[in-house]
Every structure is written in structure tokens, then in C-alpha cells.
Scaffold this motif. Sequence first.
Motif: not given
Ligand code: NAP
Length: 246
Positions: A16, A18, A65, A185, A193
Motif C-alpha cells: 500500500t 513505498g 502479517v 533494494p 524507509g
Molecule cells: P513502507 O512504505 O513503510 O512500506 C511498508 C509496507 O508494509 C506498508 O504498506 C505498510 O502499510 C506495510 N506494513 C507494515 N507493517 C505491517 C504489518 N505488521 N502487517 C501488514 N503490513 C504492514 O516502506 P518502504 O521503505 O517502501 O519499504 C518497503 C520494503 O522495502 C520493506 O520490506 C523494506 O524493508 C524494504 N527496503 C526499503 C528500503 C528503502 O530505501 N526504503 C531499502 C531496503 C529495503 P501499513 O502501515 O498500512 O501496515
Amino acid sequence: MEINFEDKTVVVIGGTSGINLGIAEKFAESGAKLAIASRSQDKVDQAIKILSKNKHKAIGLTGDVRDYSTVETIMKDFNTKLGDFDVLISGAAGNFPAPANGISSNGFKAVVDIDLVGTFHVMKSAYPFLKKPGASVINISAPQAYVPLEFQIHVCAAKSGVDMVTKVLAMEWGNDGIRVNSISPGPIEETEGMKRLAPTEEILNATADSVPLKRIGTKSDIASTAMFLSSDHASYISGTVIPVDG
Ligand code: NAP
Ligand code: COA
């Protein structure tokens, strides 16, 4: 290289916002039917609005989750409405920077429960509904899985577990013709993040400078890799962690 997901079913848990929403959008643009889930009803509603433009089929549910029976119910509902899954992406995660001495037992557990236990829940509950043979499963990992980072003890522990879940499932589900991979990523712009890990312009610039390609990545960089990995062009790639980190 043409990649078409017309009428394929793509499930993105944590889809939803990022990076994960960026992946969902790219699949929707390629004709896929999308199913997404996360905790917040508002975020689910907003994402569905984005994904269903141009009349694409997109459905969403709320759930955490960390709760197995909730995830199981979500998967059953998605399967009833959209059929067996061609692509499953597991990307729900939580992160906050803090030194080990500043993280309570519950804080450590919260991140491990979301990232690692949540990934297991998503995998196990989706398995009956994955297309066999042919499904592509992708876990969204992070460089913290193989690079020890200060203030990230919880994420390092959780994401290294995620990559092992990927590899073990690739072994077990290979018999079914299911491929399982992780995408790792690097720093990705305009994401929650990055806001948490690089909260100032100065840190953001220093981060970009530390990348050999001298830029922060885009959501599209990750989404393109997810599309490639889920396509026939990657039909002999399984059990691997693909860094997309510049
Ligand atoms: P984000 O927008 O916060 O994405 C996280 C998503 O997971 C949101 O849709 C959030 O929605 C959902 N979520 C969180 N806790 C949850 C739970 N307990 N149950 C169900 N859904 C849950 O962050 P993002 O930075 O784009 O990260 C996305 C992925 O990329 C993650 O796996 C992160 O570790 C990985 N990553 C990100 C980066 C970066 O630079 N941003 C770098 C390396 C890896 P709700 O709040 O509605 O639950
Ligand atoms: N420093 C230290 N501990 C922290 C913290 C921080 N910045 N933020 C949260 N915690 C601790 C809390 O104090 C709590 O522990 P306690 O009960 O011992 O006080 C524990 O973490 C759980 O916090 P809570 O807010 O109850 O958890 P939650 O389940 O509502 O949220 C988080 C989970 C903490 C991971 C929250 O940041 C989240 O929902 N993140 C999702 C979005 C995100 O992180 N996106 C980036 C992905 S890379």
C-alpha cells in the motif's frame, strides 16, 4: 524484451505504499490483476484508487502479517476473487534506527515479527494458492541481511532470516516449479524507509555519494527487477538474493 502480465494475478503483501506499491503499480500497468494488503484501511483505499485507474482490477484487504489466521483469511479471499496466484510479493516491514541498548525486547520482537515471522506467514498461507508450476515468489529484503549496520540490529537479524526463508523455500518448492527469490533494494528515494534512515538532506546526499553510481535508487528500479524476476526471462533463477543497490 517484452514483459506482459495481462490477466495474471499478482499479490503484494505490504503493497500500500513505498517500494511495494511501486511494484504493484508496474504490474498493474502491464495488465495484471492486483491484490494488496496492509494494516491501514486508509492506505489500502488510497492504493486501490491508484491501482484501479484505467479500469484495472485491484482489490485490497487490511490485516497485520504478525497474525497467522488473519493472513490465511486474506489469502483465501484473494484466491476466491482472483484465482491462483502467478506472482507473490512479500514486503511488509518495520524499521526504526536505534542502538541495541536503546531497543526493548518488544521493540526487537516487533521488527522480527513483522519482517521475518510475517514473511513465513505470507509464504505458508499463500502456498495452496500459488500457480504450480510457474509461480514467482519474491521477498523484499535489505542490505542489512548481509552488511552489519549499527543501529539496525533488529533489521539485520530479521532480514538475514528472510533471505534464508527464500533459499529454503526455493529448495522445497522447486519440485512444484515455483521460483523463490529475494530483492535487496539499496537506498530508495521518497520512501518511509529512507525518511527514517536518512532524515536530513545532508545524510541523504552523503548516502547518494556512498553509492558507486552516485545516486539514490527509484521505486521503478526495484519494480523493473520484480517484473523481470517474475517473467519467463528469469525462468532458471531461483533461491537467489538480487541486490538492486547501484
Ligand atoms: P513502507 O512504505 O513503510 O512500506 C511498508 C509496507 O508494509 C506498508 O504498506 C505498510 O502499510 C506495510 N506494513 C507494515 N507493517 C505491517 C504489518 N505488521 N502487517 C501488514 N503490513 C504492514 O516502506 P518502504 O521503505 O517502501 O519499504 C518497503 C520494503 O522495502 C520493506 O520490506 C523494506 O524493508 C524494504 N527496503 C526499503 C528500503 C528503502 O530505501 N526504503 C531499502 C531496503 C529495503 P501499513 O502501515 O498500512 O501496515
Ligand atoms: N526506538 C526504540 N524503540 C522503538 C522505536 C524507536 N525509534 N520505535 C518503536 N519502538 C519500540 C516501542 O517502544 C515498542 O516497544 P515497548 O513496548 O517496549 O515500548 C516497540 O518498538 C513496538 O512499538 P509499537 O509502536 O507498539 O509497534 P507497532 O507494532 O505499532 O509498530 C513499528 C511497529 C515500531 C516497526 C513501527 O515503526 C511501524 O509500524 N513501522 C512500519 C513502517 C516502516 O517502518 N516503514 C519502513 C520500512 S523499511
